[in-house]
Design a protein around this motif. Structure first.
Motif, PDB file in Angstrom:
ATOM      1  N   ALA A  77       0.835  -1.204   0.000  1.00 30.31           N
ATOM      2  CA  ALA A  77       0.000   0.000   0.000  1.00 30.31           C
ATOM      3  C   ALA A  77       0.868   1.252   0.000  1.00 30.31           C
ATOM      4  O   ALA A  77       0.468   2.295  -0.521  1.00 30.31           O
ATOM      5  CB  ALA A  77      -0.921  -0.006   1.218  1.00 30.31           C
ATOM      6  N   ILE A  80       0.097   4.361  -2.390  1.00 27.40           N
ATOM      7  CA  ILE A  80      -0.184   5.730  -1.924  1.00 27.40           C
ATOM      8  C   ILE A  80       0.767   6.709  -2.612  1.00 27.40           C
ATOM      9  O   ILE A  80       0.368   7.747  -3.147  1.00 27.40           O
ATOM     10  CB  ILE A  80      -0.021   5.804  -0.380  1.00 27.40           C
ATOM     11  CG1 ILE A  80      -1.114   4.977   0.296  1.00 27.40           C
ATOM     12  CG2 ILE A  80      -0.030   7.243   0.103  1.00 27.40           C
ATOM     13  CD1 ILE A  80      -0.809   4.600   1.747  1.00 27.40           C
ATOM     14  N   ASP A 126      -7.357   4.830   2.330  1.00 27.11           N
ATOM     15  CA  ASP A 126      -6.401   3.792   2.709  1.00 27.11           C
ATOM     16  C   ASP A 126      -7.146   2.838   3.639  1.00 27.11           C
ATOM     17  O   ASP A 126      -7.503   3.198   4.759  1.00 27.11           O
ATOM     18  CB  ASP A 126      -5.217   4.479   3.401  1.00 27.11           C
ATOM     19  CG  ASP A 126      -4.218   3.500   3.988  1.00 27.11           C
ATOM     20  OD1 ASP A 126      -4.494   2.289   4.036  1.00 27.11           O
ATOM     21  OD2 ASP A 126      -3.141   3.972   4.411  1.00 27.11           O
ATOM     22  N   THR A 140       3.356  -8.915   6.418  1.00 27.81           N
ATOM     23  CA  THR A 140       3.685  -7.517   6.100  1.00 27.81           C
ATOM     24  C   THR A 140       4.935  -7.396   5.233  1.00 27.81           C
ATOM     25  O   THR A 140       5.119  -6.395   4.556  1.00 27.81           O
ATOM     26  CB  THR A 140       3.877  -6.677   7.385  1.00 27.81           C
ATOM     27  OG1 THR A 140       4.940  -7.271   8.163  1.00 27.81           O
ATOM     28  CG2 THR A 140       2.615  -6.628   8.225  1.00 27.81           C
TER      29      THR A 140
HETATM   30  N1  PMP Z   1      -1.367   2.524   5.450  1.00 27.32           N
HETATM   31  C1  PMP Z   1      -1.490   2.288   6.766  1.00 27.32           C
HETATM   32  C2  PMP Z   1      -2.527   3.019   7.530  1.00 27.32           C
HETATM   33  C3  PMP Z   1      -0.661   1.355   7.394  1.00 27.32           C
HETATM   34  O1  PMP Z   1      -0.766   1.143   8.698  1.00 27.32           O
HETATM   35  C4  PMP Z   1       0.276   0.663   6.618  1.00 27.32           C
HETATM   36  C5  PMP Z   1       1.093  -0.417   7.266  1.00 27.32           C
HETATM   37  N2  PMP Z   1       2.329  -0.114   7.559  1.00 27.32           N
HETATM   38  C6  PMP Z   1       0.389   0.957   5.258  1.00 27.32           C
HETATM   39  C7  PMP Z   1      -0.456   1.887   4.711  1.00 27.32           C
HETATM   40  C8  PMP Z   1       1.422   0.318   4.389  1.00 27.32           C
HETATM   41  O2  PMP Z   1       1.028  -0.915   3.959  1.00 27.32           O
HETATM   42  P1  PMP Z   1       2.034  -1.884   3.163  1.00 27.32           P
HETATM   43  O3  PMP Z   1       2.837  -2.580   4.189  1.00 27.32           O
HETATM   44  O4  PMP Z   1       1.150  -2.746   2.367  1.00 27.32           O
HETATM   45  O5  PMP Z   1       2.898  -1.006   2.306  1.00 27.32           O
END
Ligand code: PMP
Ligand code: GLN
Length: 394
Positions: free
Chosen positions: A96, A100, A198, A237
């Motif tokens: 994510a 983002i 998100d 993760t």
């Molecule tokens: N958004 C939020 C609110 C998160 O807590 C996290 C987790 N670290 C992420 C995005 C990132 O997710 P990812 O590990 O899939 O990059």
């Protein structure tokens, strides 16, 4: 002279890395950085091993393996009634975080305004700043993380491009209500603003509540960007498999950034992710139940230690009000807690543009084995004694 570019000079080390380092240094129980300390489900590991053995080991298509895009589309339709074209409305990313970043870089011009809720997940602000965007902040007010809609509505203007929403919310555990999302949607429609949601904790929700997909509210489908990932839902993760579900123009914008940042994510993990999403139906409910139990375990431990935890409705974090404990700020408290009590937590000032606004809070993660949560609770009881001693020394 510094070789470093201006755009990164004000960025420090991420608070998660910093607190994990401190926890390791003091052999503290790490309730700081949010990562599960228990095993990733066997079916997911088997799917990844299988994919590697089947030689799915070369580049994935830049927008993601078709099977995974289809699985994300099916999941969005099944859970939320959101219909998305896997070819034009879904992009697979490296977690994510990349989703983002790629989306913000693909949409925000220098001078565009982006509305961010505080406290915010730590990657939002650097992403907006590196795009040259201007952040505008609204606050979720403790103890129940209410939004002041008069203030929020005044932030919208002709320069506003995007609002960032995170539900279930890290670090507060807030779940945005239908009423709140409807008010945000109305503002987006009135000002023709996009909303990036998100929702990485979409399946970690308690007490019978449900995650509400913003794009299902009137006139919001063309304005909503759903972002999620595999990491929290499947206790993996480190896999970093994420996705964006959005209208074609937005996907194209995020894709153009993504193809030159990573080109594609890890192909075998995308294959395994597809299998996970295709087969996970009963799993989601069990996940929610497991975390609800862990929430209670840590709530009890924090309360027994004399702390004031604020009960989360989702995510795997608990915010604690530390404002009456006699510490100068949250950083001092979390450092003390890690080095003297042996439990690491995250100081939430890192999630505010004005750090003072988070000075009376601490964030604890409960994505840990039950015995680890119990051991942390035992150590936290020492806090009562410890604080009295510290204050009397000062
Ligand atoms: N958004 C939020 C609110 C998160 O807590 C996290 C987790 N670290 C992420 C995005 C990132 O997710 P990812 O590990 O899939 O990059
Ligand atoms: N999302 C995790 C947390 O909030 C950590 C992510 C990271 O370490 N970058 O704790």
């Amino acid at each position: 002279m510094s070789y470093q570019a201006d755009r990164i000079r004000s960025l420090g080390t991420s608070i998660f890395a910093e607190m994990t380092h401190l926890a390791n240094q003091h052999q503290a129980i790490n309730l700081g950085q949010g990562f599960p300390d228990f095993a990733t489900p066997d079916f997911l590991k088997a799917a990844a091993i299988n994919a590697i053995q089947q030689d799915i080991n070369q580049y994935a298509p830049s927008n993601g393996r078709p099977r995974l895009r289809q699985a994300v589309a099916a999941k969005m339709a099944h859970h939320y009634g959101v219909q998305a074209d896997p070819d034009r409305e879904i992009l697979i990313t490296h977690g994510a975080t990349e989703a983002i970043f790629a989306t913000i870089l693909g949409l925000v011009n220098p001078g565009d305004e982006v509305i961010i809720g505080e406290p915010f997940y730590d990657s939002y602000l650097p992403a907006v700043q590196m795009a040259g965007g201007i952040p505008r902040f609204y606050q979720l007010h403790s103890p129940d993380w209410q939004i002041d809609f008069d203030h929020l509505s005044r932030l919208f203007n002709t320069n506003t491009k995007l609002i960032l929403i995170n539900t279930p919310h890290n670090p507060t555990g807030k779940l945005f209500t239908l009423e709140e999302l409807s008010q945000i949607a109305a503002l987006c429609v009135r000002h023709n603003v996009l909303a990036l949601v998100d929702e990485v904790y979409e399946h970690i929700i308690f007490d019978g509540h449900a995650h509400i997909p913003l794009s299902q509210l009137p006139e919001m489908r063309p304005r909503t960007i759903h972002i999620s990932s595999l990491g929290k839902t499947f206790s993996a993760t480190g896999w970093k498999v994420g996705w964006v579900v959005a209208p074609p123009e937005v996907i194209q914008a995020a894709f153009r950034t993504h193809q030159f940042m990573t080109f594609c994510g890890a192909a075998p993990l995308q294959e395994a992710a597809a299998i996970a999403l295709e087969t996970a139906d009963g799993y989601y409910q069990e996940l929610g139940q497991m975390y609800q139990r862990k929430r209670e375990l840590l709530m009890d431990g924090l309360t027994a230690a004399g702390l004031r935890p604020l009960r989360p409705q989702g995510s795997y974090f608990i915010m604690v009000d530390i404002s009456d404990l006699g510490f100068t700020d949250d950083v001092a408290f979390c450092r003390y807690l890690t080095s003297e009590i042996g439990v690491a937590a995250i100081p939430p000032s890192a999630f505010y543009h004005n750090p003072q606004d988070g000075a009376g809070l601490a964030r604890f993660a409960f994505c840990k084995r039950d015995e680890v949560l119990v051991a942390a609770a035992e150590r936290l009881v020492q806090l009562k004694k410890g604080i009295v001693q510290t204050i009397s020394i000062i």
